[in-house]
Structures are given as structure tokens and as C-alpha cells.
Design an enzyme around this catalytic site. Structure first.
Site, PDB file in Angstrom:
ATOM      1  N   THR A   1      35.833  41.376  43.419  1.00  9.20           N
ATOM      2  CA  THR A   1      36.689  42.224  44.269  1.00  9.20           C
ATOM      3  C   THR A   1      37.432  43.211  43.363  1.00  9.20           C
ATOM      4  O   THR A   1      36.894  44.262  43.038  1.00  9.20           O
ATOM      5  CB  THR A   1      37.704  41.395  45.090  1.00  9.20           C
ATOM      6  OG1 THR A   1      38.428  40.540  44.206  1.00  9.20           O
ATOM      7  CG2 THR A   1      36.984  40.557  46.131  1.00  9.20           C
TER       8      THR A   1
ATOM      9  N   LYS B   1      35.129  34.601  39.981  1.00  6.09           N
ATOM     10  CA  LYS B   1      35.723  35.915  40.208  1.00  6.09           C
ATOM     11  C   LYS B   1      37.212  35.738  40.405  1.00  6.09           C
ATOM     12  O   LYS B   1      37.700  34.645  40.729  1.00  6.09           O
ATOM     13  CB  LYS B   1      35.094  36.597  41.427  1.00  6.09           C
ATOM     14  CG  LYS B   1      35.283  35.883  42.749  1.00  6.09           C
ATOM     15  CD  LYS B   1      36.573  36.182  43.460  1.00  6.09           C
ATOM     16  CE  LYS B   1      36.764  37.664  43.600  1.00  6.09           C
ATOM     17  NZ  LYS B   1      38.106  37.946  44.203  1.00  6.09           N
TER      18      LYS B   1
ATOM     19  N   THR C   1      40.249  27.793  41.594  1.00  8.07           N
ATOM     20  CA  THR C   1      40.413  29.188  41.218  1.00  8.07           C
ATOM     21  C   THR C   1      40.055  30.058  42.402  1.00  8.07           C
ATOM     22  O   THR C   1      39.675  29.568  43.443  1.00  8.07           O
ATOM     23  CB  THR C   1      39.492  29.561  40.069  1.00  8.07           C
ATOM     24  OG1 THR C   1      39.716  30.953  39.793  1.00  8.07           O
ATOM     25  CG2 THR C   1      38.038  29.410  40.488  1.00  8.07           C
TER      26      THR C   1
ATOM     27  N   GLU D   1      44.557  41.500  36.326  1.00 10.84           N
ATOM     28  CA  GLU D   1      44.891  42.877  36.694  1.00 10.84           C
ATOM     29  C   GLU D   1      45.809  43.507  35.646  1.00 10.84           C
ATOM     30  O   GLU D   1      46.910  43.029  35.407  1.00 10.84           O
ATOM     31  CB  GLU D   1      45.535  42.898  38.086  1.00 10.84           C
ATOM     32  CG  GLU D   1      44.510  42.620  39.175  1.00 10.84           C
ATOM     33  CD  GLU D   1      45.107  42.418  40.551  1.00 10.84           C
ATOM     34  OE1 GLU D   1      44.358  42.530  41.518  1.00 10.84           O
ATOM     35  OE2 GLU D   1      46.312  42.118  40.649  1.00 10.84           O
TER      36      GLU D   1
ATOM     37  N   ASN E   1      48.327  46.907  42.208  1.00 15.60           N
ATOM     38  CA  ASN E   1      48.838  46.207  43.387  1.00 15.60           C
ATOM     39  C   ASN E   1      49.704  47.068  44.291  1.00 15.60           C
ATOM     40  O   ASN E   1      49.953  46.714  45.443  1.00 15.60           O
ATOM     41  CB  ASN E   1      49.571  44.945  42.959  1.00 15.60           C
ATOM     42  CG  ASN E   1      48.584  43.898  42.473  1.00 15.60           C
ATOM     43  OD1 ASN E   1      47.759  43.437  43.239  1.00 15.60           O
ATOM     44  ND2 ASN E   1      48.635  43.583  41.190  1.00 15.60           N
TER      45      ASN E   1
END
Lengths: 405, 405
Positions: free
Chosen positions: A153, A179, A190, A276, A400
Site C-alpha cells: 500500500t 507489507k 503485523t 513511512e 500522513n
């Protein structure tokens, strides 16, 4: 951003496990957003799921189906988490299972659904249903790399690990993909992880391994402390290899366990390296704790401190922030004069203050590295725990703040 | 950045409380970095301090001195926290008390020291000692605004509140100042807060008020979840007004308490409004909880979620992140179909999913505001708690990545 090369390994195919990849156009037209695992009838599956009470519909359905039948298919979609979708979400997840079951000629309860993506949007069932037949009709043992990309994603790169281990003359293969890059503080699982081996593992052993290995790997990573609603990690044993069944008293279990654990750790660490906005891969090691709980409390308090994470982003050896985080971790009766805090091999804190032999230059030298270990020796007991995390950068905020735009 | 106008009020002087401001050049030459409170002999002082176990030397000294004598002086320095400084830090804090005591002709135990600034650097005692006599020699009742500026560190603006209340014909004045913008999740105290009144409050009542009001205000705000090593909040009653002593059974106590609480809240909220990088002032209200603990667990989980905070920064009504945070707050047996989540007056979540009457437009309209309330109704009990926080912006990362440069 991401830490380290992050190239995919050569995947050893797992006899009894075939993969299908497709595109349903869930979020973006043409994007590969469907992955199907086809398992041989002899396969055994064990898994762990998120403990978030707002767990997604597919998590509930997978739990129910796993309790009823030995799964023949795993169905993964990205682009939509089917979470916070109430009763309709459950109906939608079951509709997808039924569609795959019809196309494959199995029962819907033999299908485990997994979803990842945005929370709160209705799942586009029709798109998925119409794309499934072609995916089911074209599965192959050699598609692990494609599957690793198919479940991404916000990940910037696919994540996989694979190895072979010799069990008393029999070669066993292990391959896995995962992922996740944000909303990562797995709690019993996870974001998404799938590990398969052709070993023939007894059901009780498989269940124990899925729980223990998940706990030792995926449940020791955190990126932002936010536990997803969709986490799941599945361990598949296809039982296709020629060796004996691995039971709890099998002398081969330790060897297999060690090999599986390395795959679990590689996959878990790959998620942190791709956190991220991550620019640092950070190991937080708490030693000589009186209990596992206090060791984890200290480790996660440091791992989640925005001040520590922004200092890591800046490569600033601002050890006062680490000290402050340890001090607020809620461990009763800490002996401040006994405990020691290290940055890499450099002692930061000793005798309640800055170590006499510490110098900004030595701290900076460690901070300039891409991979950093923060070690906290509580000098209270015999428990040691490790947690892996990343830093907190401008890109995390950007990613985000713009996620849905 | 900061939220709201944030202009200082007109401060009512407090008879019996004189303020001195000076510059010791602790971090920057010429910067006002010393503030002294001079208290009339009849004054009573109660305070609360950080629960961070790595609490700073001045916190330890203030605790000890407060237990021994009625304080005559409060000494505050910025630019250096004197925390993580071990034994030398204690000696340095005491040296500063002694220097002020000599200049003022009191005993060192009658001086309470407070420090704020960078952690782990030795306190520049000589600079402070040489600057103190001039500060002590020039105190005045009218310097509250100067003092509010004198205790700032990363604050972008001074913080103060002041009011008068009529107690049975006697006018009582209350004035207070606070500071803090980062490393803010007070635990039994805020970064630094000083509230004074000329009311004559019985010692046991003063102690109870200092604790209760701190709990209801400063202990309900969080910016980044990081509890400082130096937090302290002091309540001073100079006893100079002409009214009767306020005892626990005094009919005047509720009126005085309400006035004091408003000053405490104003000062606490001012810290959130000036949170590092803050662009939003957010109230998180958890209602119908079964216990205070679970109400606070839910409120702080939402308040600390980097995903919720970055969505707030982006003015993105990404309610899935709020739902996910509530789900991971660790409240056992949450009834997901009963609970409701509101953004302002707009219901986001009902019956386990997105509320039927929710629309992105209505959510966006609330998110676009500078002051936002997130209300979570657990439908489990009768407890309600409020926590105040801010968003998570690029500026927070910038400020804390560059703090020491």
C-alpha cells in the site's frame, strides 16, 4: 525514504503453494491489488491477528473460517481495509470468499480473506468478484516476487525473505512476504505477513510457532505506535516435502524454528526499514530488567517518544531525551545511579548523569550511522528485550497529512 | 505557529508577591533568563512536581526545601534544565539558592529553585550567582508580564492569566504564569507554572487545591506525550487580603476554587495553544466511561496517535484513524455497536461503522476549524474526562530536529 538496499531475495518456490495476482481496480485502475494463495489439500495454516477491538471484517471472517476448516485459499486485497464498515463489511468479506470458492470449486469457509488500505470505505465487492476467476485460473509456484508487490500500500518497496534448511537429509524451503509502512505497532500480528514452508508440521506445533515467532518478531516492531485494524500474519505448512512430520518433541524442530524465525525477523525488520519517512533503522535493547513487562515498557516508551525520534532524524545525539523517556516509562524504583544508557558502543548515561568518558564527537559518530542501537541496562534483573523502530521525519508528516488526497 | 491570539491579560498585582527579572546570559547574552518571586513572610506555598524518575536537581531541592520551611523566594532560570547532571547538579542548585539567600538575607532553605532548558549540560552557576544580587535588589509587584516572558524557552509567546473574585465583600486577586511548548505530557505538573493569590488559605486547603487543580488542568494536556524532567507548578497564597482564612469548611472555598481553576485551565490551555508547531487546539472528551482510567486511556491514545495528529494538521476528517486509536486503547469489552464518536457536532461512528448521516462535507466543515472537539461516548458508565492536545505538523519535526543547533 527507506533504510538499506531492500532488494527482494531469490524466492524458493514452496511445493503445494501457488500464487495468483490480479487487478480489480479497487483504488487505481490497472494496479495489481489482488493476491491469491492456493494451498494443497494437505496444507496446514496457523495465524495471529490484530488485537485492535475495531478489527476489520476480513479479520473476523478469517478467524471464523480458520476455526472451521483447513484453508485452501487466502485472498488478499489492497486499496480498501474493509474496516469500520459494520455489518455490511462482514457481508462483503463473505461475498468475496464465496466468489473465490465458486471459481475454485471449494467451500467459502475454506477461504481466508485479508484486506488492507483505507479504513471506513465500503469494499467494492463487484470489482473484486469480477476479477477473481482470472486470478484463480492462473496461479503459479513462481510468483512470490509479484505477490510481494501485489500486497503493497504505502510501502515504497516489496518485502520478502526466503531460505532453505536441511532437516536430516531433507531440504525444506521457507518463503515469506510482508507489507506495511504506517499504522505499525503490531499487537499479535503485523500489518500483513505470509510465510510458507513445505515442511510437514504437526498442527499444535504450527500453532505454537505462529504465535511464538510472531511475538518475537512482528510484535517487537513499531513505527508510529498505531496498531492497525487489519493486522494478520499467517504461517503455512504445505507438508509437501519428503521428510517426517515435525512434532513438539522432534529433534529437527529447533533447526526448523531457527530458520523460520530468521524469515520472520527479516520480514519484520523490512517493515521498519520501509517505515513511512524512515531514514534510520533503530534497535532498542533493554537489558537486566526485572520483568518482560518493564523491559518492554522502557523500550516502547523510548521507541515512541517523538522527541527521541526527531533527534534520530536529525542525527542529533540529544541523549537527554532518551534519559527523559526512560524516566517516564513508569518503572517503579529505578536506580538512576546504577542504570546505564548506550548509543551504539558509546556510554551516554552513568551515575545518574552524562558518562565521564562521553563526548559529543563520539555520540555524533554513532548518530551519523543509518543503523543505530540504543541500549538501556536497567541493572535490576535478568530479562532482556529488543524492539525495532525508525525515526520520525518530515516525510512521515507529509505522507500522513496527504494520505487520502 | 500557535493557535489563537494568545495575548497576555492585564495582570492584577498580588499584594505580598514581588517579581524580579534579570539576565545571566545562560544560553544567549542579554536574554532575560532569570525570574525571582519574593514572597511576604506570611505567604504559604504548595506545589506539585514531575513524576519523571530522572527528575532534575532543582526539583529535588525544591521538594526538600518546601518540606522544611515556608519559602520566601522562588528562583527560576531558563536555558539550562540542570537535569541528568547527577551529584554536581544538586550542588549547583544549592549554590544558586545560597547565593540568592545571601543577597536577600534569608536562609538557603527558604529558596525554591526551578530550571528549564536543555538537559544534561552543567548549570553555569557563576553566571547566575553574579546576576542574582541585582535581580533581588529590584523586585516589584507590577512585573507579571515581564516574568511571563522571562520563563520562556521554545515558547513563541508568554502565557498568563489573572482575575479577581469577591469573597464575602473582600476582593481577592489571582495571577499566574506558565511556560512550555514541547516535552509536554505533564504528570502531576506542567513544565512550569506559578499561580499566586493574596487570599489567606489554610495550609491543608492550599495543598489540596494545588494537587486537585493541577490534576484537573495541567495534568490533562499533552503535546507530544513526553513528560519533562523539570515540571513544577506552584500555588502561592500571600495571605495579604483583609478577609478571613479560607478553611476546608469555609463557604467561600467553592467560589475561590472556581476562580483558581479558571486560571489553572487558562494557563494549561495556553501551553497547548503554543504547542510546538501547533495549528489546532483539540479537546478530546471521553464520556460514559466505566472508570476514570479507561476514559483517560482512550483520550490519551487518541491524543498521542501520530496518525490522528497528522490528519488534524491536514484538516483531514480521516475518522478511521480515530476509530483505530479507540480500538487499540486497551479497554476490555468495548461494545463497538454501542459507542459513538463525534467530530464537533458531527457523528462519525455509530453501529460499529460510519454513521449513516455522516458526510465528508460535514466532517470537513468541522476539521477546517482551528479549535476542534473529538467526543467519544463509550456508553459503558458514568465517568467523563477531557484531555487537551494539538496537532502534529512539519514545524514540530523542524523545531525538534534543530533544537540544539
Amino acid at each position: 525514504m527507506a533504510v538499506g538496499p531492500g532488494t527482494l531475495p531469490e524466492f524458493f518456490p514452496i511445493p503445494g503453494v501457488r500464487l495468483g495476482i490480479g487487478s480489480a481496480g479497487i483504488k487505481k485502475p490497472g494496479r495489481k491489488d489482488l493476491v491469491v494463495f492456493e494451498l494443497a489439500p494437505e496444507s496446514r495454516v496457523a495465524g495471529i491477528f490484530t488485537q485492535n477491538q475495531f478489527c476489520a471484517a476480513p479479520v473476523n471472517v478469517s478467524r471464523q473460517h480458520l476455526a472451521q476448516r483447513a484453508p485452501r485459499y487466502l485472498l488478499i486485497n489492497t486499496g480498501n481495509a474493509n474496516a469500520g464498515t459494520g455489518e455490511q463489511g462482514m457481508k462483503d468479506a463473505l461475498s468475496c470468499c464465496q466468489a473465490l470458492a465458486s471459481a475454485a470449486g471449494v467451500d467459502a469457509t475454506e477461504v481466508l480473506p485479508f484486506s488492507t488500505g483505507v479504513i471506513g470505505e465500503p469494499l467494492p465487492v463487484d470489482k473484486i468478484v469480477s476479477a477473481l476467476p482470472a486470478v484463480v485460473a492462473d496461479t503459479d509456484m513462481g510468483r512470490w516476487a509479484e505477490a510481494a508487490s501485489g500486497i503493497m500500500t504505502t510501502d515504497t518497496r516489496p518485502k520478502g525473505a526466503s531460505c532453505q534448511v536441511n532437516l536430516d537429509g531433507h531440504t525444506v524451503s521457507i518463503s515469506g512476504i510482508s507489507k506495511g509502512a504506517g499504522m505499525i505497532r503490531p499487537n499479535m500480528a503485523t500489518m500483513l505477513g505470509f510465510i510458507a514452508t513445505d515442511a510437514n508440521i504437526a498442527p499444535d506445533v504450527l500453532t505454537a510457532l505462529a504465535s511464538e515467532l510472531g511475538e518475537e518478531s512482528f510484535n517487537r516492531i513499531t513505527i508510529d505506535g498505531d496498531t492497525s485494524t487489519n493486522d494478520a500474519c499467517m504461517l503455512i505448512a504445505s507438508g509437501q516435502y519428503s521428510g517426517p512430520e515435525i512434532t513438539s518433541d522432534s529433534p529437527l524442530l529447533p533447526t526448523l524454528r531457527a530458520a523460520l524465525k530468521q524469515v520472520y525477523l527479516d520480514l519484520a525488520h523490512a517493515i521498519v526499514r520501509d517505515g513511512e519517512g524512515a531514514t534510520k533503522f533503530v534497535t532498542i535493547e533493554v537489558s537486566q530488567a526485572a520483568s518482560q513487562q518493564e523491559a518492554l515498557d522502557v523500550a516502547y516508551t523510548v521507541a515512541h517518544s517523538p522527541l527521541v525520534k526527531t533527534a534520530l532524524f536529525a542525527s542529533d545525539p540529544n541523549w537527554g531525551r532518551i534519559l527523559a523517556a526512560v524516566g517516564r516509562a513508569g518503572v517503579a524504583g529505578l536506580d538512576l545511579n546504577a542504570l546505564e544508557i548506550y548509543l551504539g558502543d558509546v556510554c551516554l548515561v552513568r551515575n545518574g548523569g552524562r558518562a565521564d568518558d562521553y563526548s559529543e564527537e563520539r555520540g555524533q559518530a554513532v548518530m551519523d550511522r543509518e543503523e543505530i542501537t540504543i541500549a538501556i541496562d536497567l541493572k535490576r534483573g535478568a530479562v532482556m528485550e529488543r524492539v525495532w523502530t525508525c525515526d520520525f521525519s518530515h516525510d512521515y508528516v507529509t505522507i500522513n497529512a496527504e494520505y487520502r488526497t
